[in-house]
Scaffold this active site. Structure first.
Site, PDB file in Angstrom:
ATOM      1  N   PHE A 136     -70.403  44.766   5.830  1.00  0.00           N
ATOM      2  CA  PHE A 136     -71.832  45.535   5.596  1.00  0.00           C
ATOM      3  C   PHE A 136     -70.919  46.407   6.075  1.00  0.00           C
ATOM      4  CE2 PHE A 136     -75.459  47.950   5.527  1.00  0.00           C
ATOM      5  CZ  PHE A 136     -76.072  47.792   4.337  1.00  0.00           C
ATOM      6  N   ASP A 209     -73.878  36.751  10.287  1.00  0.00           N
ATOM      7  CA  ASP A 209     -75.499  37.937   9.454  1.00  0.00           C
ATOM      8  C   ASP A 209     -75.393  37.353   8.219  1.00  0.00           C
ATOM      9  OD1 ASP A 209     -76.533  40.119   8.226  1.00  0.00           O
ATOM     10  OD2 ASP A 209     -75.662  41.728   9.276  1.00  0.00           O
ATOM     11  N   TYR A 234     -86.714  41.463   4.991  1.00  0.00           N
ATOM     12  CA  TYR A 234     -86.904  43.000   3.751  1.00  0.00           C
ATOM     13  C   TYR A 234     -85.926  42.296   2.318  1.00  0.00           C
ATOM     14  CZ  TYR A 234     -82.976  45.877   5.019  1.00  0.00           C
ATOM     15  OH  TYR A 234     -82.015  46.740   5.364  1.00  0.00           O
ATOM     16  N   LYS A 235     -85.464  42.081   2.133  1.00  0.00           N
ATOM     17  CA  LYS A 235     -84.343  41.437   1.219  1.00  0.00           C
ATOM     18  C   LYS A 235     -85.205  40.250   0.457  1.00  0.00           C
ATOM     19  CE  LYS A 235     -80.412  43.926   2.955  1.00  0.00           C
ATOM     20  NZ  LYS A 235     -78.915  43.382   3.900  1.00  0.00           N
ATOM     21  N   ARG A 391     -74.474  45.047  -9.339  1.00  0.00           N
ATOM     22  CA  ARG A 391     -75.070  43.769  -7.790  1.00  0.00           C
ATOM     23  C   ARG A 391     -76.436  43.865  -9.168  1.00  0.00           C
ATOM     24  NH1 ARG A 391     -76.127  44.019  -2.151  1.00  0.00           N
ATOM     25  NH2 ARG A 391     -77.935  45.427  -3.044  1.00  0.00           N
TER      26      ARG A 391
HETATM   27  C1  PLP Z   1     -78.938  44.549   4.357  1.00  0.00           C
HETATM   28  C2  PLP Z   1     -78.402  44.501   5.435  1.00  0.00           C
HETATM   29  C3  PLP Z   1     -78.222  44.705   6.663  1.00  0.00           C
HETATM   30  C4  PLP Z   1     -79.058  45.893   7.155  1.00  0.00           C
HETATM   31  O1  PLP Z   1     -79.477  46.383   8.363  1.00  0.00           O
HETATM   32  P1  PLP Z   1     -80.298  47.138   8.802  1.00  0.00           P
HETATM   33  O2  PLP Z   1     -80.649  47.397   9.764  1.00  0.00           O
HETATM   34  O3  PLP Z   1     -82.142  46.825   8.208  1.00  0.00           O
HETATM   35  O4  PLP Z   1     -79.906  48.482   8.185  1.00  0.00           O
HETATM   36  C5  PLP Z   1     -77.526  44.856   7.566  1.00  0.00           C
HETATM   37  N1  PLP Z   1     -76.315  43.953   7.711  1.00  0.00           N
HETATM   38  C6  PLP Z   1     -76.190  43.294   6.031  1.00  0.00           C
HETATM   39  C7  PLP Z   1     -74.673  42.448   6.105  1.00  0.00           C
HETATM   40  C8  PLP Z   1     -77.219  43.509   5.529  1.00  0.00           C
HETATM   41  O5  PLP Z   1     -76.682  43.404   4.112  1.00  0.00           O
END
Ligand code: PLP
Length: 432
Positions: A136, A209, A234-235, A391
């Protein structure tokens, strides 16, 4: 892992599976709009029933009436640890090892910074941080910034190069390996225990992560002997838009380094108001400043809802959820293959269960964005990830087998009718 699940070939079979599903009562715990099949809980989890009332009570009772007394009387001050302990139950962490705080990006900054500092202390000649090009982007941006600060090189590889690199003559250069457990765009999952062991054998520290893992797949951070982890609230944890994220540090490393954002909430005695910084022992030092209590309250509702799975099934909540998640993703793959063949869709997500998270991603050379928009117009909410991915996240808490069957039917109809070519589905919005 083998499966005892044979994907239904008839809608009636899906309904029979739903009737026997021990998790079916969980759907009543969520406020989902009628007519929606929600396949985006991997991006923003839906609203738990209890959240609106609980947050209103925190606003009117704890804030409005309790005022500043609520830092003590309503448990505000301990909220990051209390909520962190509930997250810990889903990721193989013990009580006192997790804090819920800040964002995933900020927590990654803190833990990666600590990992780099420990690695530079223990192995001064190591010069690279390794991650995947397909990680990401925010993870890569944070790593790039820290590498610049520390004079290190960020080395980006493809997933299939990982094992070779860790066994290669270049391995002694690696300070930190930073990976996302389940890839956001492909749904591919690493074997946490074996990758961590290989990183350690190469002398590197391991940062995970868990943004697409926490609440989605079983995770055992202590069992894998991982070093650092962060993840998202939030996921799959249903904490609400912008909910606090979390950080975990293996207790053997937690006291070794001041994380760089050494604010007063991470001080050993914040209310002594001393001019010098004394880090709190353990994970508490990973807090920085005053916490967003209303957001933590909503996140706690998400976790309490989640842990309600224990009222439906015996044993570990994540084991039951994983069983259903794999059955749902198997069903979706089977239905897409049965109903959408010949329309140019490719399966991106691995078929092997042990390599699959809780999502199914399809790629198409043309029209992926518009197809997702056409599905959303039909009430089937997934999302698009550039450049070519449709997705779909599968959350066993509130999705039924019938939902999954119907989602694949809608996709087939979108393809057969060509309705995705309509101009309104081809206008790009800011957030995809
Ligand atoms: C959703 C996600 C994030 C989100 O980061 P924020 O700081 O909440 O914007 C970070 N890393 C991964 C791998 C994600 O899937």
């Amino acid at each position: 892992m083998t499966t005892d699940f044979t994907a239904p070939t008839m809608l009636e079979q899906c309904r029979a599976l739903d009737a026997q599903d021990p998790l079916r009562a969980m759907r009543q715990q969520f406020d989902l709009p009628a007519g929606v099949i929600y396949l985006d809980g991997n991006s923003l989890g839906p609203l738990p029933r209890r959240t609106a009332e609980r947050v209103a009570q925190a606003i009117h009772g704890e804030w409005g009436t309790g005022l500043i007394r609520s830092w003590n009387s309503a448990g505000w001050f301990e909220a990051p640890q209390r909520v962190g302990d509930k997250i810990g139950q889903l990721i193989g962490a013990n009580a006192g090892e997790v804090v819920a705080t800040d964002t995933t990006s900020i927590n990654l900054y803190k833990v990666l910074s600590a990992a780099i500092s420990i690695a530079k202390n223990d192995h001064p000649t190591r010069s690279t941080v390794v991650s995947e090009r397909s990680n990401f982007p925010t993870d890569l941006y944070i790593a790039e910034s820290l590498c610049r600060q520390h004079g290190l090189t960020l080395q980006l590889i493809e997933p299939e190069e990982l094992a070779g690199l860790l066994a290669s003559p270049a391995a002694p250069n690696i300070a930190v390996l930073m990976l996302t457990h389940v890839n956001y765009r492909t749904g591919a999952m690493h074997d946490m225990a074996s990758v961590t062991a290989a990183a350690h054998a190469a002398g590197a520290l391991m940062v995970w992560d868990l943004a697409h893992s926490a609440g989605a797949v079983p995770v055992d951070l202590n069992g894998a002997n991982a070093d650092f982890a962060v993840g998202c609230g939030y996921k799959y944890l249903n904490g609400g838009p912008g909910a606090p994220a979390f950080a975990w540090v293996n207790p053997r490393l937690a006291d070794r380094f001041w994380q760089p954002l050494s604010g007063w909430w991470g001080h050993a005695a914040p209310f002594q108001f001393t001019p010098d910084y004394q880090p709190a022992p353990g994970i508490a030092r990973y807090l920085c400043g005053t916490q967003p209590i209303l957001s933590l309250t909503a996140l706690e509702c998400g976790l309490d809802t989640f842990l309600g799975v224990r009222d439906c099934v015996a044993g570990e909540p994540m084991a039951a959820l994983r069983r259903k998640s794999l059955a749902l993703t198997d069903l979706f793959i089977a239905r897409v293959e049965a109903r959408c063949a010949g329309h140019g869709l490719r399966l991106v997500t691995p078929r092997e269960h042990q390599q699959r998270g809780s999502q199914v991603c399809l790629a198409r050379d043309e029209g992926a964005y518009a197809m997702v928009q056409a599905l959303i117009a039909r009430g089937v909410i997934g999302d698009y990830r550039a450049p070519d991915v449709l997705r779909f996240g599968f959350t066993p808490l509130y999705l039924s087998f019938e939902d999954v069957w119907n989602a694949a039917e809608h996709l087939a109809q979108v393809l057969e009718s060509g309705e995705w070519r309509q101009p309104e589905f081809n206008r790009q919005h800011a957030v995809t």
